[in-house]
Scaffold this motif. Structure first.
Motif, PDB file in Angstrom:
ATOM      1  N   ASP A  78       1.199   7.656  -5.778  1.00 18.80           N
ATOM      2  CA  ASP A  78       0.293   8.925  -5.881  1.00 18.80           C
ATOM      3  C   ASP A  78       0.911  10.392  -5.355  1.00 18.80           C
ATOM      4  O   ASP A  78       0.505  11.151  -5.807  1.00 18.80           O
ATOM      5  CB  ASP A  78      -0.869   8.775  -4.968  1.00 18.80           C
ATOM      6  CG  ASP A  78      -1.748   7.370  -5.246  1.00 18.80           C
ATOM      7  OD1 ASP A  78      -1.792   7.165  -6.412  1.00 18.80           O
ATOM      8  OD2 ASP A  78      -2.281   6.755  -4.601  1.00 18.80           O
TER       9      ASP A  78
ATOM     10  N   LYS B 221       0.834  -1.235  -0.087  1.00 18.94           N
ATOM     11  CA  LYS B 221      -0.029  -0.073  -0.116  1.00 18.94           C
ATOM     12  C   LYS B 221       0.664   1.221   0.081  1.00 18.94           C
ATOM     13  O   LYS B 221       0.457   2.392  -0.641  1.00 18.94           O
ATOM     14  CB  LYS B 221      -0.924  -0.073   1.186  1.00 18.94           C
ATOM     15  CG  LYS B 221      -1.998  -0.849   1.251  1.00 18.94           C
ATOM     16  CD  LYS B 221      -3.036  -1.029   2.640  1.00 18.94           C
ATOM     17  CE  LYS B 221      -3.781  -2.089   2.379  1.00 18.94           C
ATOM     18  NZ  LYS B 221      -4.763  -2.043   1.214  1.00 18.94           N
TER      19      LYS B 221
ATOM     20  N   VAL C 113       5.888  -1.683 -11.364  1.00 21.45           N
ATOM     21  CA  VAL C 113       5.218  -1.677  -9.834  1.00 21.45           C
ATOM     22  C   VAL C 113       5.324  -2.823  -8.810  1.00 21.45           C
ATOM     23  O   VAL C 113       5.504  -2.988  -7.747  1.00 21.45           O
ATOM     24  CB  VAL C 113       3.691  -0.947  -9.772  1.00 21.45           C
ATOM     25  CG1 VAL C 113       3.085  -0.972  -8.348  1.00 21.45           C
ATOM     26  CG2 VAL C 113       3.674   0.493 -10.301  1.00 21.45           C
TER      27      VAL C 113
ATOM     28  N   ASP D 220       1.819   2.110  -3.276  1.00 21.94           N
ATOM     29  CA  ASP D 220       0.859   2.919  -3.985  1.00 21.94           C
ATOM     30  C   ASP D 220       0.750   4.382  -3.642  1.00 21.94           C
ATOM     31  O   ASP D 220       0.773   5.238  -4.444  1.00 21.94           O
ATOM     32  CB  ASP D 220      -0.386   2.274  -4.107  1.00 21.94           C
ATOM     33  CG  ASP D 220      -0.313   0.723  -4.609  1.00 21.94           C
ATOM     34  OD1 ASP D 220       0.134   0.917  -5.629  1.00 21.94           O
ATOM     35  OD2 ASP D 220      -1.107   0.102  -4.161  1.00 21.94           O
TER      36      ASP D 220
END
Length: 321
Positions: free
Chosen positions: A174, A167, A249, A170
């Motif tokens: 962002d 997480k 990723v 990510d």
């Protein structure tokens, strides 16, 4: 002075007190450091080898300036990545200078970071750069330290930490890590394609280098230039580009997990060699923090303070007084 007199002099000389926050990537070391700095007169010394160098602040997860609360941070973004990679012996020297300076001001040196080979090089009484301390067949780490140390090991169960690291990747993307990496790739290809070896080892750089070789960013792109994560080509008419992005990723997340395992192995080896480490279980706090972000609430901060901060404060209080 005879050798026996010199030994006695070193024995009688008071050693600087140092608090060391250790742990795998993503476990909350920087967060704990700021809690401790609000309770004790601390100055932070970075012990993360990637964070030594200027650049890639998001990718290397440096604590933002606004979150440092005016606490001095040493050896953070202090070196040019194009000047060559720092060795453990060099870090031992500059780290000692930082500790001595902080102690001379009556402040408490607070070492924070996940590069345990640098922590070992800095703290042991006698450091042999040729010894393979963290190899399975290598020499054991020495329990003799040149400072009076209090070790705080922030830990979390592997499944919870792995989920959080995924997480966090990510979240970093962002926040602008993709744009940051694009600018870094562009800078290297224009100025020194074979250089910048230090930061090229940071997780995120080699994984996205492969992507940018096929889908290079526009010339001159950099942080703040407006090229966003969405510009990676996440379009239905370009499935190859989308697949390359997702593969980069995926590899970042996989390598972050492998790094955490390697960091924990090194910490366990130091503990097995006689380093007295105070282990703090942040599992529930990390789990609740992830749930809070998804649900918009939760009590992760209360659990973090009761399970990690309060025990740490008690350990440091006993250490100092």
């Amino acid at each position: 002075m005879s050798s026996s007199s010199a030994t006695a002099h070193r024995t009688l000389r008071p050693r600087a007190k140092v608090v060391v926050i250790m742990g795998a990537t993503g476990c909350g070391k920087s967060t704990l450091s700021m809690y401790l700095a609000s309770r004790f007169p601390c100055e932070v010394i970075n012990t993360d080898k990637m964070q030594l160098y200027r650049g890639l602040d998001i990718t290397t997860n440096k604590i933002p300036l606004a979150e440092r609360h005016d606490v001095p941070h040493h050896l953070l973004s202090s070196f040019d990545p194009n000047d060559g990679e720092m060795t453990p012996s060099q870090f031992r020297s500059i780290g000692h200078a930082a500790i001595s300076g902080i102690a001379s001001r009556g402040m408490l040196p607070l070492l924070v970071g996940g590069s345990n080979s640098f922590i070992h090089a800095l703290l042991v009484e006698r450091f042999d750069p040729e010894a393979e301390v963290f190899s399975g067949l290598g020499s054991a780490a020495s329990p003799e330290l040149r400072y009076d140390c209090c070790f705080l090991w922030v830990d979390a169960s592997p499944p919870v930490l792995e989920e959080y690291q995924s997480k966090r990747v990510d979240e970093m993307l962002d926040m602008g890590a993709f744009n940051e990496l694009a600018g870094y790739y562009d800078l290297r290809r224009r100025t020194n394609p074979g250089g910048w070896t230090c930061l090229r080892k940071a997780i995120g750089v080699p994984e996205f280098d492969r992507y940018f070789m096929t889908y290079p960013p526009p010339w001159g792109v950099g942080p703040g230039d407006g090229w966003r994560r969405e510009d990676a080509g996440m379009r239905e008419d370009d499935p190859g580009r989308e697949g390359a992005y997702k593969e980069a990723v995926r590899k970042i997340k996989k390598n972050a997990v492998e790094l955490a395992k390697w960091q924990i192995m090194k910490i366990e080896r130091l503990r097995g060699c006689g380093w007295e480490l105070h282990k703090l279980d942040a599992t529930e706090a990390v789990r609740l923090a992830m749930a809070a972000k998804e649900e918009g609430g939760g009590r992760s901060r209360d659990v973090w303070e009761s399970e990690v901060v309060e025990p740490s404060v008690k350990f440091v209080e006993r250490f100092l007084w």
